[in-house]
Design an enzyme around this catalytic site. Structure first.
Site, PDB file in Angstrom:
ATOM      1  CG  PHE A 118      50.068  44.058  33.600  1.00 37.01           C
ATOM      2  CD1 PHE A 118      50.458  43.218  34.641  1.00 37.01           C
ATOM      3  CD2 PHE A 118      49.345  45.200  33.909  1.00 37.01           C
ATOM      4  CE1 PHE A 118      50.147  43.517  35.961  1.00 37.01           C
ATOM      5  CE2 PHE A 118      49.024  45.514  35.231  1.00 37.01           C
ATOM      6  CZ  PHE A 118      49.429  44.662  36.259  1.00 37.01           C
ATOM      7  CD  GLN A 119      45.624  44.414  35.797  1.00 34.45           C
ATOM      8  OE1 GLN A 119      45.101  45.342  35.183  1.00 34.45           O
ATOM      9  NE2 GLN A 119      45.586  44.345  37.118  1.00 34.45           N
ATOM     10  CE  LYS A 168      44.911  52.754  29.219  1.00 33.80           C
ATOM     11  NZ  LYS A 168      45.954  52.618  30.279  1.00 33.80           N
ATOM     12  CG  MET A 484      21.559  24.098  53.380  1.00 34.15           C
ATOM     13  SD  MET A 484      20.012  23.593  54.187  1.00 34.15           S
ATOM     14  CE  MET A 484      18.979  25.014  53.856  1.00 34.15           C
TER      15      MET A 484
END
Length: 574
Positions: A118-119, A168, A484
């Protein structure tokens, strides 16, 4: 010699202690699962102030503005996955402009790397092309030394962003904490002093020049060499031009300054650059927006001296005759010493003739605009911004027409006052960068010059400004177009304004007020100066000024893509 008696700390504690050792005062970030142990340790201390942004792109831009405006290290902290990918735009912005940043990112636990956890994302792979260096720390024992390396790499040589990716589980593991006083890396030894023989050659060429030119870029500002540059230019009496990134490196109000050069540079700067016989380039890289097409710039009779800390920048786009690798500040000091001790002087007669030619180019008044218009002209807003702030503001910008008008009409006499995304051209940079500037320079006047398209990119940071009571003044040049883009479509795409019209714009006054700020809408030229004065008098408030400007105004001069810098479109040509 080590600074501490060894003690056992968790990886998260080590991260915070390392930042404290590096004297970090502010860190910009947004929490997420992979960095929660680090956030927990930040919560337990009070030496480092964490600034909660509303989007990770804002964290990187704020750290960037912090660094550009102060010579302090910008630091940001984001989680893995979308936290990292959201920050990539800000990291790439800093990389293109050689801005020193340290980015700390969370990562999934080491045992989950490569398993589509996850992630999870490959942070090292994703960011490799847009950082000076990056690290993945898999062992807590390597954490302190890696962070030391990151700060050292980011600040030395050619500066840039350095990323440290921390899984982590590494933030939970414990080890003895030892933070080294110094660092040395066998594979990284940037040159600082210029080669004395090359410096002597450079001085000889400068003395022989008939039509000299000094061209400087962001390297002068990054290396804190503005004083040395100013001494050198005044000692020689030569014309000086700055790139967009170099503005403020030499005082803009000085008569020896011929304005910014390049795609939207002054006529006199571009013509002098194109026609000089000896060019001293300092901390600049001859990029496409500065010299246009290299084949049009090439002159076999011109001698080029190039001073830069990065050897790979020298002769990259334009072949140079005298390369000098070293810190700009150190090299300029050596050049000044040689000049002051030399009996030779520049050719005064030739220099007088050269200045006569430059003054003739100057007389074209290439920045003129219609001052009698009943509609607000954006140039008028920038001129009044300069007057009201007396040239003392820190000015951030987004990217587009408003950026070029700010560069042309706000006279920067000091370095680190002009904060903009040069190389990457990042819309959305202005507001979060202004936040970083305000934190780095408490009490300073900070203005964000933007457009209605750019400001919407990171508008959520108005919430951050409210939380931390940042009294930034937003100057929104609202022409209801991606200005622009529209200008290029007018010139080169047969007036087909494909998706450049900003339909369904918000009421910016109400929007600013909904975030708890002050909003002002200005529609008449006569109201421009009073509005600015009122806004800047409100010292404690963020004021959003929505200036309704001429939709059809273009930035002049303009060098079309692929042309030479002397092939300018001027307003009088149309």
């Amino acid at each position: 010699m080590e600074r501490f008696k060894a003690m056992e700390l968790t990886g998260a504690e080590i991260v915070v202690r390392c930042l404290q050792e590096e004297k970090v005062e502010h860190i910009f970030g947004y929490p997420g699962g992979a960095v929660l142990f680090i956030y927990d340790e930040l919560f337990k201390q009070d030496k480092i102030k964490h600034i909660l942004v509303r989007h990770e792109q804002g964290a990187a831009h704020a750290a960037d503005g912090y660094s550009r405006s102060s010579n302090k290290m910008g630091v940001c902290l984001v989680t893995t996955g979308p936290g990292v990918t959201n920050a990539v735009t800000g990291i790439a912005t800093a990389y293109m402009d050689s801005i020193p940043l340290v980015i700390i990112t969370g990562q999934v636990p080491t045992h989950a790397i490569g398993l589509d956890a996850f992630q999870e994302c490959d942070t090292v792979g994703i960011t490799r092309p847009c950082v000076k260096h990056n690290f993945l720390v898999k062992d807590v024992k390597d954490l302190a030394i890696t962070i030391k390396k990151a700060f050292y790499l980011a600040a030395t040589g050619r500066p840039g962003p350095v990323l440290v990716d921390i899984p982590k589980d590494v933030t939970q593991q414990k080890t003895e904490f030892i933070y080294p006083e110094t660092i040395s890396m066998r594979s990284y030894n940037p040159v600082t002093k210029g080669h004395s023989g090359q410096i002597k050659k450079a001085v000889q060429l400068l003395m022989e020049a008939k039509r000299p030119m000094i061209y400087t870029g962001g390297g002068v500002i990054l290396n804190a060499a503005s004083d040395e540059l100013t001494r050198l230019v005044r000692l020689l009496g030569f014309p000086c031009t700055n790139t967009l990134m170099g503005l403020g490196g030499y005082p803009a109000t000085d008569p020896l300054f011929v304005g910014m050069l390049g795609m939207h540079g002054t006529y006199e700067a571009n013509m002098a650059m194109q026609n000089c016989d000896v060019l001293l380039a300092i901390g600049a890289r001859f990029d496409d927006r500065v010299i246009g097409n290299p084949k049009h710039f090439y002159d076999p009779n011109r001698k080029i001296i190039h001073v830069d800390i990065d050897p790979s920048s020298i002769s990259k786009r334009v072949k140079v005759d005298v390369p000098i690798v070293g810190n700009v500040k150190d090299v300029l000091e050596e050049i000044i010493k040689l000049l002051e001790s030399s009996k030779d002087k520049p050719d005064a007669s030739a220099l007088k003739t050269w200045w006569t030619q430059i003054q003739a180019w100057r007389s074209k008044d290439c920045l003129k605009y219609d001052r009698s218009s009943p509609i607000i002209k954006p140039q008028h807003v920038l001129e009044k911004l300069y007057d009201v702030t007396k040239g003392n503001a820190f000015v951030t910008s987004d990217v587009g027409q408003h950026q070029m008008w700010a560069a042309q009409f706000y006279k920067f006499n000091k370095p680190r006052r002009w904060i903009n995304s040069g190389g990457l051209g990042t819309m959305g940079f202005g507001l979060p960068a202004a936040m970083g500037v305000q934190f780095a320079n408490p009490g300073a006047t900070v203005a964000c010059v933007t457009g209605e398209a750019s400001i919407l990119m990171c508008i959520q940071e108005l919430s951050t400004c409210k939380q931390y009571r940042l009294p930034i003044k937003i100057v929104n040049l609202n022409n209801r177009y991606m200005g622009m883009v529209r200008q290029w479509q007018q010139f080169f795409h047969g007036n087909r304004y494909a998706e450049s019209y900003m339909d369904a714009l918000p009421d910016f006054v109400k929007l600013a007020e909904s975030f708890g700020h002050v909003g002002m809408k200005i529609e008449k030229p006569a109201d421009v100066e009073p509005a600015l004065k009122e806004a800047f008098a409100r010292k404690d408030d963020l004021v959003f000024m929505d200036f309704i400007t001429d939709q059809n105004e273009n930035v002049y001069p303009m060098v079309p893509g692929g042309k030479g810098i002397s092939e300018m479109i001027l307003s009088e040509d149309l």
